[in-house]
Design a protein around this motif. Sequence first.
Motif, PDB file in Angstrom:
ATOM      1  N   ARG A   6      49.753  48.480   2.472  1.00  0.00           N
ATOM      2  CA  ARG A   6      50.745  49.048   1.549  1.00  0.00           C
ATOM      3  C   ARG A   6      50.478  48.562   0.136  1.00  0.00           C
ATOM      4  N   LYS A  79      48.660  58.761   1.085  1.00  0.00           N
ATOM      5  CA  LYS A  79      49.940  59.465   1.244  1.00  0.00           C
ATOM      6  C   LYS A  79      50.269  59.664   2.721  1.00  0.00           C
ATOM      7  N   GLU A  82      51.441  56.270   4.084  1.00  0.00           N
ATOM      8  CA  GLU A  82      52.798  55.938   3.641  1.00  0.00           C
ATOM      9  C   GLU A  82      53.837  56.844   4.299  1.00  0.00           C
ATOM     10  N   SER A  83      53.495  58.112   4.465  1.00  0.00           N
ATOM     11  CA  SER A  83      54.430  59.044   5.099  1.00  0.00           C
ATOM     12  C   SER A  83      54.703  58.650   6.540  1.00  0.00           C
ATOM     13  N   ARG A  84      53.641  58.299   7.265  1.00  0.00           N
ATOM     14  CA  ARG A  84      53.829  57.857   8.660  1.00  0.00           C
ATOM     15  C   ARG A  84      54.657  56.575   8.712  1.00  0.00           C
ATOM     16  N   PHE A  86      56.882  55.530   6.495  1.00  0.00           N
ATOM     17  CA  PHE A  86      58.245  55.896   6.139  1.00  0.00           C
ATOM     18  C   PHE A  86      58.965  56.502   7.341  1.00  0.00           C
ATOM     19  N   LEU A  87      58.294  57.421   8.012  1.00  0.00           N
ATOM     20  CA  LEU A  87      58.881  58.091   9.170  1.00  0.00           C
ATOM     21  C   LEU A  87      59.210  57.086  10.275  1.00  0.00           C
ATOM     22  N   ARG A  89      59.656  53.759   9.894  1.00  0.00           N
ATOM     23  CA  ARG A  89      60.607  52.755   9.421  1.00  0.00           C
ATOM     24  C   ARG A  89      62.033  53.304   9.338  1.00  0.00           C
ATOM     25  N   LEU A  90      62.200  54.505   8.794  1.00  0.00           N
ATOM     26  CA  LEU A  90      63.548  55.020   8.574  1.00  0.00           C
ATOM     27  C   LEU A  90      64.040  55.975   9.651  1.00  0.00           C
ATOM     28  N   HIS A  91      63.131  56.569  10.417  1.00  0.00           N
ATOM     29  CA  HIS A  91      63.542  57.583  11.380  1.00  0.00           C
ATOM     30  C   HIS A  91      62.944  57.358  12.766  1.00  0.00           C
ATOM     31  N   LEU A  98      64.315  63.072  10.419  1.00  0.00           N
ATOM     32  CA  LEU A  98      64.017  63.253   8.997  1.00  0.00           C
ATOM     33  C   LEU A  98      64.556  64.599   8.512  1.00  0.00           C
TER      34      LEU A  98
END
Length: 131
Positions: A6, A79, A82-84, A86-87, A89-91, A98
């Motif tokens: 990251r 990208k 980071e998208s994976r 994010f998905l 971590r948050l969802h 999402l």
Amino acid sequence: MERIKRLGDAELEIMQVIWAAGEPVTSTWIQQQLKGRRPWALSTLMTTLTRLGGKGFVACDRSTRTNYYSALVEEAEYKAFESRAFLRRLHAGSLRSLAASLCGDESLSAQEAEELRGLLSKLEDRTEAEG
């Protein structure tokens, strides 16, 4: 395990400048491109470029009197990473979660929803072709 690490906000700003250039650039050029975003002393920029090199994001060509920096990690690759993340971590990795969070506060316009449908259709077609 992912080989990409990251990036902090400052590191990402620098990488965005390098990615946008599309060719090897000098630290002075990077510093000029960053003007107005945050005050960058050249020494701070050099330290951050060294750190980016250590993380495997940039290469420094020292074959001439001027050092040139180029990206080792493509923007699209970062990208996607980071998208994976994010998905996950948050969802909890759920695209449904999402999408529900985006639709829950009506933050998607009709055009954005149609674009999303198109992307999902392409993904479904690709998955069917592979399976």
